[in-house]
Scaffold this motif. Structure first.
Motif, mmCIF file in Angstrom:
data_model
loop_
_atom_site.group_PDB
_atom_site.id
_atom_site.type_symbol
_atom_site.label_atom_id
_atom_site.label_comp_id
_atom_site.label_asym_id
_atom_site.label_seq_id
_atom_site.Cartn_x
_atom_site.Cartn_y
_atom_site.Cartn_z
ATOM 1 N N UNK A 138 -8.095 5.908 5.164
ATOM 2 C CA UNK A 138 -7.425 6.568 5.982
ATOM 3 C C UNK A 138 -6.487 6.155 7.103
ATOM 4 N N UNK A 139 -6.810 4.835 7.385
ATOM 5 C CA UNK A 139 -5.795 4.169 8.411
ATOM 6 C C UNK A 139 -4.629 3.698 7.880
ATOM 7 N N UNK A 140 -4.238 3.646 6.427
ATOM 8 C CA UNK A 140 -3.106 2.946 6.031
ATOM 9 C C UNK A 140 -2.045 4.324 5.878
ATOM 10 N N UNK A 141 -2.489 5.633 5.558
ATOM 11 C CA UNK A 141 -1.760 6.582 5.435
ATOM 12 C C UNK A 141 -0.804 6.679 6.412
ATOM 13 N N UNK A 142 0.584 6.913 5.803
ATOM 14 C CA UNK A 142 1.877 7.176 6.504
ATOM 15 C C UNK A 142 2.162 6.033 7.542
ATOM 16 N N UNK A 143 1.567 4.870 6.983
ATOM 17 C CA UNK A 143 2.130 3.800 7.988
ATOM 18 C C UNK A 143 3.079 2.686 6.877
ATOM 19 N N UNK A 144 3.473 1.860 7.477
ATOM 20 C CA UNK A 144 4.114 0.726 6.539
ATOM 21 C C UNK A 144 3.285 -0.006 6.056
ATOM 22 N N UNK A 145 3.689 -0.381 4.688
ATOM 23 C CA UNK A 145 2.717 -1.342 3.953
ATOM 24 C C UNK A 145 2.565 -2.566 4.352
ATOM 25 N N UNK A 146 3.505 -3.115 5.324
ATOM 26 C CA UNK A 146 3.547 -4.389 6.014
ATOM 27 C C UNK A 146 2.234 -4.275 6.993
ATOM 28 N N UNK A 147 1.863 -3.100 7.418
ATOM 29 C CA UNK A 147 0.588 -2.944 8.347
ATOM 30 C C UNK A 147 -0.614 -3.300 7.886
ATOM 31 N N UNK A 148 -0.489 -3.366 6.423
ATOM 32 C CA UNK A 148 -1.936 -3.436 5.871
ATOM 33 C C UNK A 148 -2.831 -4.706 6.402
ATOM 34 N N UNK A 149 -2.341 -5.970 6.467
ATOM 35 C CA UNK A 149 -2.900 -7.241 6.848
ATOM 36 C C UNK A 149 -3.647 -6.741 8.211
ATOM 37 N N UNK A 150 -2.806 -6.041 9.246
ATOM 38 C CA UNK A 150 -3.544 -5.902 10.359
ATOM 39 C C UNK A 150 -4.475 -4.959 10.306
ATOM 40 N N UNK A 151 -4.448 -3.789 9.619
ATOM 41 C CA UNK A 151 -5.411 -2.869 9.562
ATOM 42 C C UNK A 151 -6.530 -3.508 8.664
ATOM 43 N N UNK A 152 -6.350 -4.192 7.847
ATOM 44 C CA UNK A 152 -7.453 -4.656 7.135
ATOM 45 C C UNK A 152 -8.492 -5.610 7.925
ATOM 46 N N UNK A 153 -7.621 -6.344 8.612
ATOM 47 C CA UNK A 153 -8.372 -7.489 9.480
ATOM 48 C C UNK A 153 -9.161 -6.789 10.788
ATOM 49 N N UNK A 154 -8.519 -5.538 11.183
ATOM 50 C CA UNK A 154 -9.345 -4.973 12.441
ATOM 51 C C UNK A 154 -10.392 -4.289 11.853
ATOM 52 N N UNK A 155 -10.733 -4.000 10.508
ATOM 53 C CA UNK A 155 -11.975 -3.430 9.997
ATOM 54 C C UNK A 155 -12.947 -4.699 9.524
ATOM 55 N N UNK A 156 -12.177 -5.768 8.751
ATOM 56 C CA UNK A 156 -12.787 -6.794 8.212
ATOM 57 C C UNK A 156 -13.864 -6.350 7.412
ATOM 58 N N UNK A 157 -13.983 -5.479 6.278
ATOM 59 C CA UNK A 157 -15.106 -5.123 5.740
ATOM 60 C C UNK A 157 -15.611 -6.062 4.493
ATOM 61 N N UNK A 158 -16.897 -5.748 4.150
ATOM 62 C CA UNK A 158 -17.523 -6.718 3.258
ATOM 63 C C UNK A 158 -17.349 -6.127 1.632
ATOM 64 N N UNK A 159 -16.935 -7.115 0.950
ATOM 65 C CA UNK A 159 -16.876 -6.805 -0.358
ATOM 66 C C UNK A 159 -18.175 -7.094 -1.038
ATOM 67 N N UNK A 160 -18.923 -8.169 -0.484
ATOM 68 C CA UNK A 160 -20.196 -8.462 -1.107
ATOM 69 C C UNK A 160 -21.355 -7.616 -0.693
ATOM 70 N N UNK A 161 -20.985 -7.076 0.584
ATOM 71 C CA UNK A 161 -22.185 -6.010 1.053
ATOM 72 C C UNK A 161 -21.957 -4.910 0.492
ATOM 73 N N UNK A 162 -21.019 -4.501 -0.313
ATOM 74 C CA UNK A 162 -20.722 -3.242 -0.962
ATOM 75 C C UNK A 162 -21.200 -3.493 -2.342
ATOM 76 N N UNK A 163 -21.518 -4.681 -2.969
ATOM 77 C CA UNK A 163 -21.496 -4.850 -4.335
ATOM 78 C C UNK A 163 -23.008 -5.353 -4.445
ATOM 79 N N UNK A 164 -23.837 -4.494 -4.378
ATOM 80 C CA UNK A 164 -25.336 -4.647 -4.247
ATOM 81 C C UNK A 164 -25.949 -4.056 -5.579
#
Length: 505
Positions: free
Chosen positions: A479-505
C-alpha cells in the motif's frame, strides 16, 4: 442463544473442551461482528483434530482482551475476507495448507511460492492440465504506457528470496505485488514431530533478527503447558534482551535509511552502534543474536553484578551518541523533505490490514503488546501510548527513533537493580498438559509476534501456529508504494524492513 467466543489470557493454558465449538455460521458471524466492533485477528488457522476432522480456530483481541473459538471446517465456506479484509491472508494460507476454499475470496491465490499448481488446482480455480514451473497469477494492469518491473526473487545480497512485481505507468507505481515463501522451511509441521528438546533451538531460528521475540513466545507457551514459573531474575533478563534486540534492529535500520537518502554520517554511526548493541547481547549469552539464551523455565545465563555494571557502562557511553545521531537525522531539513509524504499508508488501510508494531503506530494505531498484554518484566514497567498520524516514511522513522530512546530508558532501569536467577540448561521432565490451548503474544521489534499451541489427549503437540509480525505488514508495504515513484521503493522497503523467513514457516 449461540455460544459466544471465550475470553482467554496471554500465556495461560486453557482446556480445549472449554473453548466454544460453534457451528460455522455462528463462528463466522461472531468473528466478523467482533472485528466490525474494533477487534483484530491474532490467529486464524486450520488443524487436523485427532478424529481426522479438520477444524478452524480463531484468536481475536479487542480492548485489552483475547477471545478464542473453533468450529468444524467446511470444504467450502463463504469467505470472511469478503466482509473483513484482515482475514484475507489467513484464508489464503488455510486454503493452501488444507484445501479448504473460501468462496467469494477477493484474491484467492497461494501464500507461499510453489513451482506448479498440481494438487491445488481445485482450490485456487486454475485449470492447468500439466505442471507449469513458476506459474503464478500476478495482478496485471493494462493500458497505454503501462509496464511491469520485476525484482527478485534472487537479490544482490544475503537476504532471503522474495519477488516484487511492480505495475507502473512511467515512473509511477500503480500496484506492487509481493510473492514470498520460496524456501518452504516447514517449521510449523516440524515442531509437532521433533523431540521436545529441539523445540527451543528451532523456534529461536524462525527469524534470526527476532530470536528473542520468538524464543520468548515459545518459552512462555511451554511454561503455561508445563506449569513452570520463571523467577524474577529470568523475567528481568528476558525483558532486557528483548529491548536490546529492539535497539540493535531499529538503530541498524535508521542507519540504512540514512544511507538510502545519501546522508552518510548517521549511516556510518548507526552501523557501528548496531554492532555495539549486538555485542551487549553477546556479552550476556555468547551470541550476538541471543541464541541459546531463553529456554522454557527461565534463561541459561545469569546477570551477575559484574556483567550488570559492564552493560550499564557500555549503555552510558552509547546513550549520548545515539541521541546526537538521531537528532542529526531528524533535524536535517533535506532528510525530512525526502521522508515526508513518501509512502503514505492511511489510518483506514492500516486498520483494515491489521498492521502492527512501528508500521501500525506510524499510521495512528498505538497498539503495543508490552502495554496491552504485558509479560515478563513489562508487568512492572510503564509503557506510554505513542503513535504518529501521517503514515509515511517520516512517521515510521519518527516512531523508531522514539522507541530507541524508550528502549534505552527501559534497559537503564532494568540494570539499576541487582537480580538473581538460577540458569536453566535442559527442558524439565514435566509432562505437557493434555487437550489444551495456549496463546502467547510479545512485542517483537517489528510488532506483535504470537505462538499458539494445541495439544492432544496424550499431551503431544497437535498444532503449532506461528505468526511473525511481518505476516500482517507485508501488505502495508504494498500500500505504501501505490502512487509513488518506483525509486521510492528502497526507502519504503527499509522503513518497514520486513522478514522473508518469518513469513515462510
Amino acid at each position: 442463544m449461540a455460544m459466544e467466543l471465550m475470553p482467554i489470557s496471554n500465556g495461560v493454558a486453557v482446556s480445549r473442551k472449554k473453548v466454544p465449538h460453534l457451528s460455522f455460521r455462528d463462528f463466522a458471524d461472531q468473528t466478523i461482528q467482533m472485528v466490525s466492533d474494533g477487534g483484530k485477528v491474532v490467529q486464524f488457522f486450520a488443524y487436523p483434530d485427532e478424529g481426522g476432522k479438520v477444524r478452524l480456530m480463531t484468536v481475536l483481541r479487542k480492548s485489552g482482551d483475547l477471545f478464542a473459538a473453533g468450529c468444524d471446517a467446511p470444504d467450502v465456506y463463504p469467505a470472511l475476507s469478503a466482509e473483513a479484509t484482515c482475514f484475507h491472508l489467513f484464508e489464503r494460507e488455510i486454503a493452501e495448507q488444507y484445501g479448504i476454499r473460501p468462496d467469494g475470496h477477493p484474491w484467492l491465490k497461494m501464500v507461499r511460492y510453489h513451482a506448479n499448481y498440481r494438487g491445488v488446482t481445485d482450490v485456487f480455480g486454475n485449470d492447468y492440465a500439466e505442471d507449469i514451473p513458476g506459474r503464478y497469477p500476478y495482478y496485471t494492469v493494462s493500458g497505454e504506457g503501462v509496464h511491469e518491473v520485476a525484482v527478485g526473487p534472487v537479490h544482490a545480497g544475503v537476504i532471503e528470496p522474495g519477488h516484487f512485481r511492480f505495475n507502473c505507468i512511467g515512473e509511477r507505481v500503480l500496484n506492487l505485488e509481493i510473492q514470498l515463501g520460496y524456501q518452504h522451511r516447514g517449521i510449523e509441521p516440524l515442531l509437532t514431530t521433533v523431540d521436545p528438546k529441539r523445540l527451543s533451538a528451532i523456534t529461536e531460528n524462525i527469524a534470526g533478527d527476532t530470536t528473542i521475540g520468538h524464543s520468548l513466545c515459545h518459552a512462555q507457551a511451554m511454561e503455561a503447558l508445563m506449569g513452570l514459573v520463571p523467577d524474577d531474575g529470568a523475567q528481568t533478563l528476558r525483558t532486557l534482551s528483548l529491548e536490546l534486540e529492539r535497539l540493535a534492529n531499529h538503530v541498524g535500520d535508521l542507519g540504512a535509511i540514512s544511507g538510502d537518502v545519501a546522508f552518510l554520517p548517521p549511516a556510518n554511526y548507526c552501523g557501528r552502534m548496531r554492532g555495539d548493541f549486538l555485542n551487549m547481547t553477546l556479552l550476556i549469552c555468547g551470541n550476538r543474536f541471543g541464541k541459546g539464551l531463553v529456554r522454557a523455565g527461565g534463561v541459561r545465563f545469569s546477570l551477575t553484578e559484574d556483567l550488570r555494571h559492564e552493560l550499564a557502562g557500555r549503555l552510558g557511553e552509547l546513550k549520548p551518541q545515539v541521541r546526537h545521531v538521531l537528532s542529526l537525522l531528524m533535524n536535517t531539513p533535506s532528510v525530512r523533505a525526502r521522508l515526508e509524504d513518501c509512502g503514505r499508508v492511511s489510518f483506514e488501510d492500516a486498520d483494515n490490514l491489521g498492521l502492527v508494531g512501528p508500521a501500525g503506530r506510524a499510521c495512528g494505531h498505538p497498539y503495543d503488546v508490552r502495554r496491552v498484554f504485558p509479560t515478563a518484566g513489562y508487568t512492572r514497567l510503564d509503557i506510554p501510548e505513542y503513535s504518529e498520524s501521517t503514515g509515511d516514511v517520516w512517521a515510521r522513522v519518527s516512531v523508531r527513533c522514539q522507541e530507541v530512546l524508550q528502549s534505552i530508558g527501559i534497559v537503564e532501569s532494568l540494570l539499576e537493580t541487582a537480580v538473581d536467577t538460577t540458569p536453566v540448561h535442559t527442558l524439565p521432565k514435566i509432562g505437557i498438559a493434555a487437550d489444551s490451548l495456549v496463546v502467547t503474544l510479545n512485542e517483537a521489534w517489528r510488532g506483535e509476534a504470537s505462538h499458539c499451541i494445541l495439544t492432544d489427549s496424550a499431551g503431544r503437540l497437535l498444532r503449532y501456529k506461528i505468526k511473525d509480525p511481518s505476516f500482517h505488514n507485508w501488505h502495508g508495504l504494498s500500500m505504501a508504494l501505490r502512487n509513488t515513484g518506483i525509486s521510492d521503493f528502497p526507502l519504503n522497503n527499509k522503513s518497514h524492513n520486513l522478514s522473508y523467513c518469518g513469513f515462510d514457516v
